[in-house]
Motif scaffolding. Structure first.
Motif, PDB file in Angstrom:
ATOM      1  N   ASN A  91     -29.616 -17.028 -31.214  1.00 36.29           N
ATOM      2  CA  ASN A  91     -28.200 -16.159 -31.299  1.00 36.29           C
ATOM      3  C   ASN A  91     -28.648 -14.961 -32.491  1.00 36.29           C
ATOM      4  N   ASP A 106     -27.377 -12.040 -32.973  1.00 34.86           N
ATOM      5  CA  ASP A 106     -26.122 -11.385 -33.975  1.00 34.86           C
ATOM      6  C   ASP A 106     -25.393 -12.051 -34.838  1.00 34.86           C
ATOM      7  N   VAL A 107     -26.147 -13.144 -35.106  1.00 34.28           N
ATOM      8  CA  VAL A 107     -25.435 -13.823 -36.371  1.00 34.28           C
ATOM      9  C   VAL A 107     -26.550 -13.546 -37.316  1.00 34.28           C
ATOM     10  N   THR A 135     -26.892 -14.842 -40.829  1.00 38.00           N
ATOM     11  CA  THR A 135     -26.813 -16.579 -42.147  1.00 38.00           C
ATOM     12  C   THR A 135     -27.629 -16.776 -43.016  1.00 38.00           C
ATOM     13  N   GLY A 193     -24.746 -21.404 -34.462  1.00 36.77           N
ATOM     14  CA  GLY A 193     -25.611 -20.218 -33.376  1.00 36.77           C
ATOM     15  C   GLY A 193     -27.260 -20.389 -33.178  1.00 36.77           C
ATOM     16  N   ASP A 206     -20.873 -13.347 -37.406  1.00 34.75           N
ATOM     17  CA  ASP A 206     -21.297 -13.151 -35.998  1.00 34.75           C
ATOM     18  C   ASP A 206     -21.279 -11.575 -35.930  1.00 34.75           C
TER      19      ASP A 206
END
Ligand code: GTP
Length: 320
Positions: free
Chosen positions: A106, A108-109, A111, A172, A216
């Protein structure tokens, strides 16, 4: 043997929760500490990922233009979707560009996942799919997984309090074998999380919890939090201002002002007689005589009043 891999980054969402900011800048091109979200993600990938496939719908023109002028050290393939196809449909739309085990994100994460470790785990288990999992205190707003000896045996959406199968949610980030992408129906709106993964539980779907951070960056609050976390992790540690959790772009100027903590100032910004904390100021903005806290301002905004908990963007304002 060729060990190189492809990655698919899902960057086609509308970014409605970050409006009005995303009316002019698609979410993947929004800067996180002065580097667009998607570019930051690409630069962090392990070296063996030599090709990055971007699944794009909203913001296609801007994305094409950005990657035409920016070299990110890898081959970038931009794959347009006529209609948003959902996370699974978007992967299917990219199928012809993948040659083997693929990392999927995804877009827009933010991490601390160690992707090399995740890929190694996936290979050692001969898994069909491996999901990065993040532990939360209250999983009731999320979907959780039942994990037994590393294998995902069940998904549970929004579990009632006391009935949670675990505290582990989908972060994600996935490592997938091509056969998972091959079972996604073509040209349909499909969610990989809801429509595909639940069908293959107990059949080679693994999960790997990680520690550190998981943000997120899709809401105003979490977009700010992601910026501050990156200031924290001292990624550009050669910059002295980061010690005060402030980054001012080299083309910007600050006069008679108090800046920090947690402030990112983009390019070509001018600030005078202002007090700014917990805020991101985007390019070409002018701030005069303002006290600003917990806000996102810009690009190209002129401001001379106090602001708190607000997005001020060219297409409008929103209090959050
Ligand atoms: P909101 O509208 O604010 O919910 O944001 P979003 O549209 O980005 O949706 P969400 O945050 O749920 O999406 C998670 C990730 O998947 C983001 O990186 C999106 O860009 C991406 N994504 C969501 N839907 C699609 C889609 O239909 N096609 C593609 N290519 N990507 C998608």
């Amino acid at each position: 043997m060729n060990n190189n891999m492809e990655a698919i980054i899902l960057v086609g969402g509308l970014g409605t929760r970050l409006r009005p900011l995303t009316k002019t800048i698609p979410k993947p091109l929004l800067p996180l500490v002065n580097v667009p979200m998607v570019e930051r993600m690409i630069r962090k990938l392990p070296e063996k990922i030599d090709t990055v496939i971007l699944a794009v719908n909203y913001g296609l023109e801007q994305m094409l233009e950005y990657f035409k002028k920016t070299n990110v050290g890898r081959k970038v393939i931009i794959v347009p979707e006529k209609e948003p196809l959902g996370t699974g449909g978007a992967m299917k739309n990219c199928e012809k560009y993948i040659t083997g085990t693929t990392a999927v994100f995804n877009g827009d994460v933010v991490t601390s996942i160690n992707l090399d470790e995740m890929i190694e785990y996936h290979k050692s288990k001969e898994a069909k799919g491996t999901l990065a999992l993040w532990e939360v205190e209250n999983p009731n707003r999320f979907g959780v997984v039942k994990l037994v000896k590393g294998e995902i045996l069940k998904f549970q959406e929004k579990p009632p309090r006391g009935e949670e199968l675990s505290n582990l949610i989908n972060a994600g980030t996935y490592i997938l074998e091509p056969e998972i992408i091959s079972i996604i129906p073509e040209n349909e709106k499909i969610s990989i999380e809801r429509d595909i993964f639940p069908k293959i539980v107990g059949n080679g779907l693994h999960g790997i919890p990680f520690e550190g951070y998981f943000i997120d960056a899709g809401t105003p609050e979490s977009y700010l939090e992601a910026n501050f976390k990156l200031l924290d992790t001292n990624i550009e540690s050669e910059n002295n201002e980061l010690k005060n959790k402030v980054q001012v772009h080299e083309t910007s100027k600050v006069v008679d002002s108090i800046i920090g903590p947690n402030v990112v100032i983009g390019p070509d910004v001018f600030i005078e007689k202002s007090v700014i904390s917990n805020t991101v100021i985007l390019s070409d903005s002018k701030i005069y005589g303002s006290t600003i806290n917990n806000s996102i301002i810009g690009p190209n905004i002129s401001l001379n009043h106090d602001v708190e908990n607000t997005i001020i963007a060219p297409e409008g304002e929103k209090i959050f």
